[in-house]
Scaffold this motif. Structure first.
Motif, PDB file in Angstrom:
ATOM      1  N   ASP A  17      60.682  50.819  40.801  1.00 26.87           N
ATOM      2  CA  ASP A  17      61.450  49.558  40.751  1.00 26.87           C
ATOM      3  C   ASP A  17      62.707  50.132  40.086  1.00 26.87           C
ATOM      4  OD1 ASP A  17      62.888  47.192  40.135  1.00 26.87           O
ATOM      5  OD2 ASP A  17      61.072  46.060  39.407  1.00 26.87           O
ATOM      6  N   SER A  18      63.865  50.021  41.074  1.00 24.58           N
ATOM      7  CA  SER A  18      65.122  50.514  40.507  1.00 24.58           C
ATOM      8  C   SER A  18      65.746  49.140  39.733  1.00 24.58           C
ATOM      9  CB  SER A  18      65.854  50.995  41.698  1.00 24.58           C
ATOM     10  OG  SER A  18      66.156  50.020  42.660  1.00 24.58           O
ATOM     11  N   ILE A  56      65.265  47.516  37.000  1.00 22.48           N
ATOM     12  CA  ILE A  56      64.782  47.339  35.728  1.00 22.48           C
ATOM     13  C   ILE A  56      65.847  48.500  35.020  1.00 22.48           C
ATOM     14  CG2 ILE A  56      63.182  47.525  33.815  1.00 22.48           C
ATOM     15  CD1 ILE A  56      61.265  47.052  35.884  1.00 22.48           C
ATOM     16  N   LEU A  67      67.100  51.496  32.602  1.00 23.32           N
ATOM     17  CA  LEU A  67      66.135  52.551  32.547  1.00 23.32           C
ATOM     18  C   LEU A  67      65.844  52.607  31.015  1.00 23.32           C
ATOM     19  CD1 LEU A  67      65.164  55.281  33.265  1.00 23.32           C
ATOM     20  CD2 LEU A  67      67.295  56.135  32.295  1.00 23.32           C
ATOM     21  N   THR A 106      58.708  55.725  35.977  1.00 21.73           N
ATOM     22  CA  THR A 106      60.082  56.436  36.501  1.00 21.73           C
ATOM     23  C   THR A 106      59.600  57.518  37.376  1.00 21.73           C
ATOM     24  OG1 THR A 106      59.953  57.561  34.224  1.00 21.73           O
ATOM     25  CG2 THR A 106      61.747  55.657  34.405  1.00 21.73           C
ATOM     26  N   SER A 125      65.337  58.424  38.593  1.00 23.77           N
ATOM     27  CA  SER A 125      65.766  58.513  37.443  1.00 23.77           C
ATOM     28  C   SER A 125      66.487  59.911  36.653  1.00 23.77           C
ATOM     29  CB  SER A 125      64.723  57.945  36.200  1.00 23.77           C
ATOM     30  OG  SER A 125      64.447  56.721  36.494  1.00 23.77           O
ATOM     31  N   ASP A 142      64.424  50.163  29.519  1.00 23.08           N
ATOM     32  CA  ASP A 142      63.181  49.249  29.527  1.00 23.08           C
ATOM     33  C   ASP A 142      62.330  49.729  30.434  1.00 23.08           C
ATOM     34  OD1 ASP A 142      64.496  47.608  27.461  1.00 23.08           O
ATOM     35  OD2 ASP A 142      65.613  46.508  29.107  1.00 23.08           O
ATOM     36  N   ARG A 143      62.710  50.730  31.325  1.00 23.20           N
ATOM     37  CA  ARG A 143      61.536  51.059  32.502  1.00 23.20           C
ATOM     38  C   ARG A 143      60.637  51.945  32.032  1.00 23.20           C
ATOM     39  NH1 ARG A 143      64.945  53.416  37.709  1.00 23.20           N
ATOM     40  NH2 ARG A 143      66.517  52.116  36.922  1.00 23.20           N
ATOM     41  N   LYS A 144      59.206  51.561  32.361  1.00 21.88           N
ATOM     42  CA  LYS A 144      57.934  52.405  31.850  1.00 21.88           C
ATOM     43  C   LYS A 144      57.805  53.261  32.884  1.00 21.88           C
ATOM     44  CE  LYS A 144      55.660  50.070  28.041  1.00 21.88           C
ATOM     45  NZ  LYS A 144      54.549  49.472  27.440  1.00 21.88           N
TER      46      LYS A 144
END
Length: 450
Positions: free
Chosen positions: A251-252, A254, A256, A262, A309, A258-260
């Motif tokens: 999922d791009s 969110i 970074l 990547t 990422s 907060d992104r779990k």
């Protein structure tokens, strides 16, 4: 020593702007916009006119082969190559000899790096089917992550028990960095092509690699890892994405921070495709395999659209005699690349409509954000002065004779670049300058915010 870098173009946090940098006691003390109003005292002056200053590259994916395989590489030799390429911090993988699967063996690596590394460093602890008791002891403030092989690679550390995988995802105290390839698919394909080779129906050259380690093998394993991360809430970073289908699992949208879940890719998946096996042969054999042109173009789109990422090197040296054998089934996978990755990417980002600031985001800022590295990865006052000065008007010919790798070769031999790192600062120390190294300097252990 303190330094004053003047007349630079700073590339940082999406912007490029003229400024001067004052480095004091290892720290970025001042970003100076009006040099006439600033007194740098007795600082050593470096004129960066016509060049760019970037945060030091953070490479979260290297194999420096020490301990146990030091004929290929060691922490000293490969950290020299790293700083020559603008890399100021690295995170090294556990598939050494012995494998880094206990806290004691992990500490042994940190002790080696303290003695030998010119760059800052951290090391992953490796997961196995039976070392969860060691994994849960890992201190997330001082260790970058847990490396999980969901497909076998050099130094087989395959974790293939579903119950172990779920428990690991649920209980890991750190980010999980995963190598995702489906082992059963690879075994089946390997056997098939071995039989064809034995019956002389194919020539076992490098071109069969993407037919053995297929897109399906990557997708099935990555899908499983992503599912486990969603189920357990684990932090998952899938390394070396090489296919379009895998990108669709991320999922791009969110932010970074907060992104779990990547994704990383590597320069070779952006530079090569399966047409290049005819020219480069086993030199570009790596796991996962370099695949189709369509896949390469999809990875570029994934970079542009934010699905990727970070860009890590997967620097993985082997001796020539291990790489350049007479059969696909004996040639080792992996190759050295850390010294020239930033330069090659800078040239190719420009050709693909991306900017130097975009590259800095992927190779400097995002690794710092994703791994929660303390006070590195950005040019900010109060941060460690991990910096590189870059000339984008250079004419540099990469050659085996000029590499700093212990193995003494590069798949990029004969490739011309227009980008060159001229200076590298680590913790405010000038460690590399126009081909010369400060051999007395040693980097520091990375720290992470918990």
């Amino acid at each position: 020593m303190n330094y004053y870098i003047k007349n630079a173009t700073i590339v940082n946090e999406g912007e490029s702007f003229p400024a001067h940098l004052y480095i004091k006691d290892g720290i970025i003390a001042k970003i100076v916009c009006d040099a006439e109003l600033f007194d740098a005292g007795n600082a050593q002056i470096i004129d960066a006119r016509g060049k760019y200053v970037i945060p030091g590259v953070i490479d979260e994916h290297v194999h420096f082969r020490e301990p146990g395989m030091t004929a290929k590489a060691d922490i000293g030799s490969e950290s020299r190559a790293a700083v020559a390429g603008g890399v100021t911090s690295f995170m090294e993988m556990p598939n050494t000899v012995p494998q880094t699967t206990t806290q004691a063996l992990l500490q042994d690596k940190f002790d080696l790096a303290a003695e030998k590394s010119l760059a800052n460093y951290s090391f992953y602890i490796g997961a196995t089917n039976d070392n969860l008791d060691e994994i849960v002891k890992t201190d997330p403030a001082t260790v970058c992550g847990v490396k999980l092989f969901m497909g076998s690679s050099t130094g087989n550390m395959l974790v293939d028990k579903d119950s172990v995988l779920e428990t690991l995802f649920r209980e890991s105290p750190c980010l999980i960095a995963a190598h995702c390839e489906d082992e059963e698919i690879i075994k089946r394909n390997t056997q098939h092509y071995k039989e064809l080779a034995e019956h002389h129906e194919i020539v076992p050259d490098a071109s069969i690699h993407p037919l053995v380690r297929t897109e399906e093998a990557c997708y099935r394993s990555t899908e499983k890892a992503v599912m486990l991360a969603k189920k357990t809430g684990a932090r998952l970073h899938v390394m070396h994405i090489s296919t379009r289908s895998e990108l669709l699992l991320f999922d791009s949208t969110i932010p970074l921070v907060d992104r779990k879940i990547t994704a990383e890719t590597c320069p070779h998946y952006l530079l090569f495709d399966d047409r290049d096996y005819a020219r480069f042969g086993f030199a570009i054999k790596c796991n996962p395999a370099i695949k189709s042109l369509q896949g390469k173009l999809a990875i570029w789109k994934g970079v542009k659209d934010g699905y990727i990422s970070t860009i890590g090197s997967d620097h993985a040296p082997h001796q020539r005699e291990e790489k350049f054998t007479d059969s696909y089934f004996t040639a080792k996978s992996g190759f050295p690349s850390i010294q020239h990755n930033f330069a090659l990417m800078a040239d190719n980002f420009k050709r693909n409509g991306l900017t130097l600031a975009d590259l800095v985001t992927l190779m400097c800022h995002n690794p710092a954000t994703l791994y929660r590295i303390d006070c590195r990865g950005f040019i900010r006052e109060g941060y460690f002065a991990d910096l590189a000065i870059v000339d984008t008007d250079a004419n540099e010919l990469i050659s085996n004779e000029k590499v700093h790798y212990k193995c003494g070769w590069t798949p990029y031999d004969g490739v011309a670049t227009h980008t060159k790192v001229t200076h590298t600062f680590v913790n405010g120390n000038l460690v590399y300058e126009n081909g010369q190294f400060n051999e007395e300097f040693r980097g520091e252990r990375l720290r992470f915010e918990v």
